[in-house]
Design a protein around this motif. Structure first.
Motif, short mmCIF file in Angstrom:
data_model
loop_
_atom_site.label_atom_id
_atom_site.label_comp_id
_atom_site.label_asym_id
_atom_site.label_seq_id
_atom_site.Cartn_x
_atom_site.Cartn_y
_atom_site.Cartn_z
N VAL A 77 0.83 -1.21 0.00
CA VAL A 77 0.00 0.00 0.00
C VAL A 77 0.86 1.26 0.00
CG1 VAL A 77 -1.68 1.34 1.33
CG2 VAL A 77 -1.93 -1.14 1.16
N ALA A 78 1.92 1.30 0.83
CA ALA A 78 2.72 2.51 1.02
C ALA A 78 4.07 2.38 0.32
CB ALA A 78 2.93 2.78 2.50
N TYR A 79 4.50 3.48 -0.30
CA TYR A 79 5.78 3.54 -1.01
C TYR A 79 6.53 4.79 -0.57
CZ TYR A 79 3.92 -0.05 -4.15
OH TYR A 79 3.40 -1.21 -4.66
N ASP A 80 7.86 4.74 -0.67
CA ASP A 80 8.68 5.89 -0.34
C ASP A 80 8.71 6.89 -1.48
OD1 ASP A 80 9.40 4.89 2.16
OD2 ASP A 80 11.13 3.80 1.34
N VAL A 81 8.68 8.16 -1.14
CA VAL A 81 8.91 9.23 -2.12
C VAL A 81 10.43 9.35 -2.31
CG1 VAL A 81 8.73 11.71 -2.56
CG2 VAL A 81 6.81 10.48 -1.50
N PRO A 82 10.93 9.31 -3.54
CA PRO A 82 12.38 9.43 -3.76
C PRO A 82 12.95 10.69 -3.11
CG PRO A 82 11.28 8.76 -5.78
CD PRO A 82 10.20 9.09 -4.80
N LEU B 225 -0.67 11.40 -0.68
CA LEU B 225 0.55 11.59 0.09
C LEU B 225 0.31 11.21 1.54
CD1 LEU B 225 1.81 15.00 -1.35
CD2 LEU B 225 2.91 12.76 -1.63
N LEU B 226 1.29 10.57 2.14
CA LEU B 226 1.23 10.22 3.55
C LEU B 226 2.43 10.88 4.22
CD1 LEU B 226 0.00 8.61 5.89
CD2 LEU B 226 1.36 6.64 5.16
N GLY B 227 2.21 12.06 4.78
CA GLY B 227 3.32 12.85 5.29
C GLY B 227 4.12 13.44 4.13
N LEU B 228 5.40 13.65 4.38
CA LEU B 228 6.25 14.29 3.37
C LEU B 228 7.01 13.29 2.51
CD1 LEU B 228 7.79 17.18 5.50
CD2 LEU B 228 5.94 17.35 3.81
N ARG B 229 7.28 12.09 3.03
CA ARG B 229 8.19 11.19 2.35
C ARG B 229 7.57 9.86 1.96
NH1 ARG B 229 10.77 14.50 0.19
NH2 ARG B 229 11.80 12.71 -0.76
N LYS B 230 6.26 9.71 2.04
CA LYS B 230 5.62 8.48 1.60
C LYS B 230 4.33 8.80 0.85
CE LYS B 230 7.33 5.20 5.08
NZ LYS B 230 8.06 4.38 4.09
N PHE B 231 3.90 7.85 0.02
CA PHE B 231 2.59 7.95 -0.62
C PHE B 231 1.94 6.57 -0.59
CE2 PHE B 231 5.34 6.79 -4.16
CZ PHE B 231 4.58 5.94 -4.94
N VAL B 232 0.62 6.57 -0.65
CA VAL B 232 -0.14 5.31 -0.61
C VAL B 232 -0.97 5.19 -1.88
CG1 VAL B 232 -0.22 5.23 1.90
CG2 VAL B 232 -2.05 6.40 0.65
N VAL B 233 -1.28 3.94 -2.23
CA VAL B 233 -2.11 3.67 -3.41
C VAL B 233 -3.31 2.83 -2.98
CG1 VAL B 233 -0.16 3.80 -4.99
CG2 VAL B 233 -0.79 1.58 -4.00
N TYR B 234 -4.40 2.96 -3.75
CA TYR B 234 -5.59 2.15 -3.48
C TYR B 234 -6.26 1.79 -4.80
CZ TYR B 234 -10.24 0.69 -2.28
OH TYR B 234 -11.40 -0.04 -2.19
N PRO B 235 -6.66 0.54 -4.96
CA PRO B 235 -6.26 -0.61 -4.16
C PRO B 235 -4.80 -0.97 -4.45
CG PRO B 235 -8.22 -1.09 -5.51
CD PRO B 235 -7.60 0.16 -6.03
#
Length: 213
Positions: A60-65, A113-123
């Motif tokens: 679900v969650a990935y790091d922002v480069p 975006l989840l905070g400054l350094r992560k993002f989430v996708v759905y589904p």
């Protein structure tokens, strides 16, 4: 867009300061140029790029480069994914939030975006190994030395020269400082006219690059 070397940029600033490199050292001007390049990019997002990220099965969650300042868009295999806010995205999907595409029977539809350094996708992608493309505003290249060459929009660079001329004279008082205020006003007006934060659309000045090029 135009090419500028560190040396030519410093010379341009010095030409507005009576070429007084004894009072305004070249190294000080180079560092000030870099600060103003970063500042202008925060205002109008003129340096943009994209990076490919492989999906991981059911993640679900990935790091922002690290070199991203502000992610703006996400696509999957060339299909644009809708940008949402994290809170409403979770609330709307409730128990389905962490279920993958095979469980929901839907394609990936949203990201946030989840905070400054992560993002989430759905589904979440239930297969994995597919390519997402994250696009947005990147950290701009800077003048590492006088031999460094940068490509910058002409109007942006002219505004930067105005700002730098003001900044390096801040330590002065009297007439020189007051005269430099005009450069600050010109810079601020240019940034206000072209600011990217009015919407999530493409900034007026946008240098599309690929990360790693």
């Amino acid at each position: 867009m135009a090419l500028y070397t560190g040396s030519s940029a410093i010379d341009t600033v010095l030409s507005r300061l009576e070429n007084n490199d004894a009072f305004y050292p070249r190294e000080y001007i180079r560092k000030t140029l870099n600060l103003c390049i970063q500042n202008s990019n925060l205002w109008i997002g003129w340096y943009q790029g994209s990076v490919n990220i492989d999906t991981v099965k059911d993640r679900v969650a990935y790091d922002v480069p690290n070199n991203f300042i502000f992610p703006m868009a996400l696509s999957l295999a060339g299909r644009t994914i809708n940008k949402s806010a994290f809170g409403p995205l979770v609330a709307d999907n409730q128990k389905l939030w962490k279920q993958g595409t095979s469980n929901t029977g839907r394609q990936m539809t949203d990201w946030a975006l989840l905070g400054l350094r992560k993002f989430v996708v759905y589904p979440a992608d239930s297969v994995g190994g597919r390519v997402m493309t994250l696009s947005g505003v990147l950290e701009p290249p800077l003048f590492a030395d006088e031999a460094t060459t940068l490509s910058v929009p002409v109007n942006v660079m002219n505004s930067i020269f105005d700002f730098v001329t003001h900044v390096v004279q801040v330590r002065l008082s009297g007439q020189p400082f007051l005269q430099s205020m005009q450069g600050l006003k010109i810079y601020a007006q240019a940034m206000k006219q072209n600011t990217m934060w009015r919407s999530s659309g493409q900034p007026y000045y946008a240098d599309e690059v690929k990360v790693g090029e």
